[in-house]
Design an enzyme around this catalytic site. Sequence first.
Site, mmCIF file in Angstrom:
data_model
loop_
_atom_site.group_PDB
_atom_site.id
_atom_site.type_symbol
_atom_site.label_atom_id
_atom_site.label_comp_id
_atom_site.label_asym_id
_atom_site.label_seq_id
_atom_site.Cartn_x
_atom_site.Cartn_y
_atom_site.Cartn_z
ATOM 1 C CG ASP A 1 -7.766 4.092 0.036
ATOM 2 O OD1 ASP A 1 -7.653 2.854 0.097
ATOM 3 O OD2 ASP A 1 -6.943 4.874 0.535
ATOM 4 C CD GLU B 1 -0.224 5.274 -4.248
ATOM 5 O OE1 GLU B 1 -0.974 4.300 -4.361
ATOM 6 O OE2 GLU B 1 0.237 5.658 -3.157
ATOM 7 C CG ASP C 1 -2.065 0.937 1.155
ATOM 8 O OD1 ASP C 1 -2.358 1.435 0.050
ATOM 9 O OD2 ASP C 1 -2.701 1.197 2.203
#
Length: 816
Positions: free
Chosen positions: A514, A432, A429
Amino acid sequence: MALCWFIHVPAQARLEANSPSWQAARSAIYKESIAEMEHTLGSIAAYTREGRTVTFDCGGPRLSLTVLTPTLVRVQIAPNGTFAPRRSWAVARADADYAEVDFELRAEADAVVLDTGALSVRVRRADGALACADAQGTAFCADVAAPRWRATEAGQPVLCSKRIEAGEHFYGFGERTGQLDKLGRAMSNWTTDPAWGHGPGTDPLYIAIPIAVALRPGLAYGVFFNNSWRSRFDIGAAHYGEWSFAAEGGAIDYYVAYAPAPAAVLETLTTLLGRMPLPPRWALGYHQSRWGYTSEAMVRDVMHEFRSRALPCDVIHFDIDYMRGYRVFTWDPQRFPNPPALLADMRDAGFKAVTIIDPGVKIDPDYAVYRDGVARGMFIRRADGELFHGYVWPDDSVFSDYTRPEVRAWWGDQQKVLVDMGVRGIWNDMNEPAVFKRPFSEGAGDVGTIDLDAPQGPPDEQTIHAEVHNMYGYGMARASYAGLRTHLPTERPFVLTRSAYAGIQRWSACWMGDNSSWWEHLELTMPQLMNMGLSGVPFVGTDVGGFFGNASGELFARWMQLGVLTPFCRGHSHAETERHEPWVWGAQIEAICREYLQLRYRLLPYIYSLFWQATQTGAPVLRPLLFHFPDDPGTYQIHDQVLLGPSLMAAPVYHPGRTYRAVYLPRGGWYDWWTDELLGADDRPMSLLADAPLERLPLYARAGAIIPHGPAMQYTDERPLDTLTLDLFPGSGAFTLYEDDGHSFEYERGVCCTTHYALRLHGDTLVLTIGARDGGYTPAPRTLTLRVRGPQQWRANGPTVFADDGTAREVRFTRV
């Protein structure tokens, strides 16, 4: 000219991707005119052929065409005459790995034409502009003008603009909001943690995959833009009739894959970018997760509820609550005092444990992972040589450089401590990578990323973060996969990632980040996942019920009905929401969830075979209707119906209070899964209004479908496949059942088997041909049951329940 301008980040400037200075610079350069993109190819002065490559001298700059297969051509431009070297982190297969292909090269008065027999590429002598055509001469992927670039002190933004042909539609592009067809959209490729509550216009998102797939009746093609800098596709948004791709730096380097239909385009693109390996079978079961399972007691309670309520589930995910102060690769000793015992009890109850891992490593001299990483030089440094550090969950943190092979190996080895305790999957997670503006302990603030001028890469090919930002999550997933394969050598890895780049299917499943408990995000699930599949990534899903906000029971039930058909099926929710387990809304919603979860588990023989197909051909598991009906323009913009493989079609309900919905049935017969009613026509498509009370998902089987399914189970390894049923839907069709042990790598050595089934309808006779089992794997002894579905009765010429011993046989049914 359809284009959007870009700026290359000067190495001297430390600009963050979402900073005001960065946005202002980009906005300013967007407004420049096409005249300022001053450099382009000149007229062709000479050309040479060497092996698979034809190189054109265009007055200094050079253009090359490399034939990799009869339907795959690579296009590269060298502005200064020297082609960029292959990066060690490149995602595309090396040209030299392809066998030589024969092709014709012919000179014409105004062009040079390369012709493989399947496709041709025509290069205009005057300016190097190119156009492709199929064997019938139908043009596609044609330049509006020759590619252009603009030289600056910092780098060279690049642009390639193409003509949109009449009737052409566009798909792929990785993770996107909005409709299935991206005609009329402009989309950026820049992995980003977006603001909460993304909507139809939010761009970009977590995943950047610069792949376009174009379709019109009789012709399809795909383009992979082989450039990892921030880039942008404009599909007729700026100027109708033109589409373009551009990047802030790097080279014009792209691949064109041609085929008459999307399936073959995906097969070609995935030979280039790789295909997924088979996941462990347990990963195809239902996953339960929540940011908020804060203790061992809560996890044990979730386990108990699933089993006592007979709700199938295979996996429980551990969010950041399990860590000690959010330090990755640790457990909190107060809340989880004995992880090995907990994970052993989970295993005994049929649950696998998947733990979240973020890239940020807490700065703490007493923390072994940080201390060792600093000593070994594993972390990214700023341009001035100091360690880059930024705020994430554990506050001040450092970040690994996954472009370096030794860093990937080191990171993968950190997983051993989790694996040794019993963890069987890794969930990546925040990769990015996302970096908070303020410490999480002080509210986090807006989200940025690593300094764009931070040096990355091995010493002999260093670059800056701006070039490899989009690949950060890809590199982390690659490291995670390799680490699991090293430390669990007899078990297939399961990795899940939020951020990704082209080719991620080789290492990881993806979820779409999300989302929110909105009906709009339930609707968005369908085009998002289908376009991911058309981008070469088959193992995908969204958080069932939504991550942010509180789902109603109706929304959760409708989402579960779709979720059980998605390749990755997980319920997940935010710590500040109400609980989202299937039982929290009462008996009715729980019963609906149970029914559809049981349906997924019964369909596992079918679903697992679709995953095997994806490993062989690159075909998505979840498919848009256009994938199997590419010559029916009526399917091109259907974003709210999905195909699970070739044979099952669902039309989910995604509005509150609806008890019916419109359904489009492509040409051919379709059977209502629930009533066996035969619908549709052989010679034309059909539309209908389907009944859809809350407990009913409109679901249809294609005429000729052969659907294998097994017994209901609470988890995938609860029992062997000792009973197998073939549901036969009268018509003509075929299916191949794939089997192996479901967990090891023995299938790579041929310890697997297939059984081919074919169904033929001749008047009042239905013939099922069962091929001999082929391969080195012998399934557990089982009974095979044949069941003809539909409104009519059929009489078999022999038994319809028998021992499935792997021998060939034929069974005939006569309409009564």
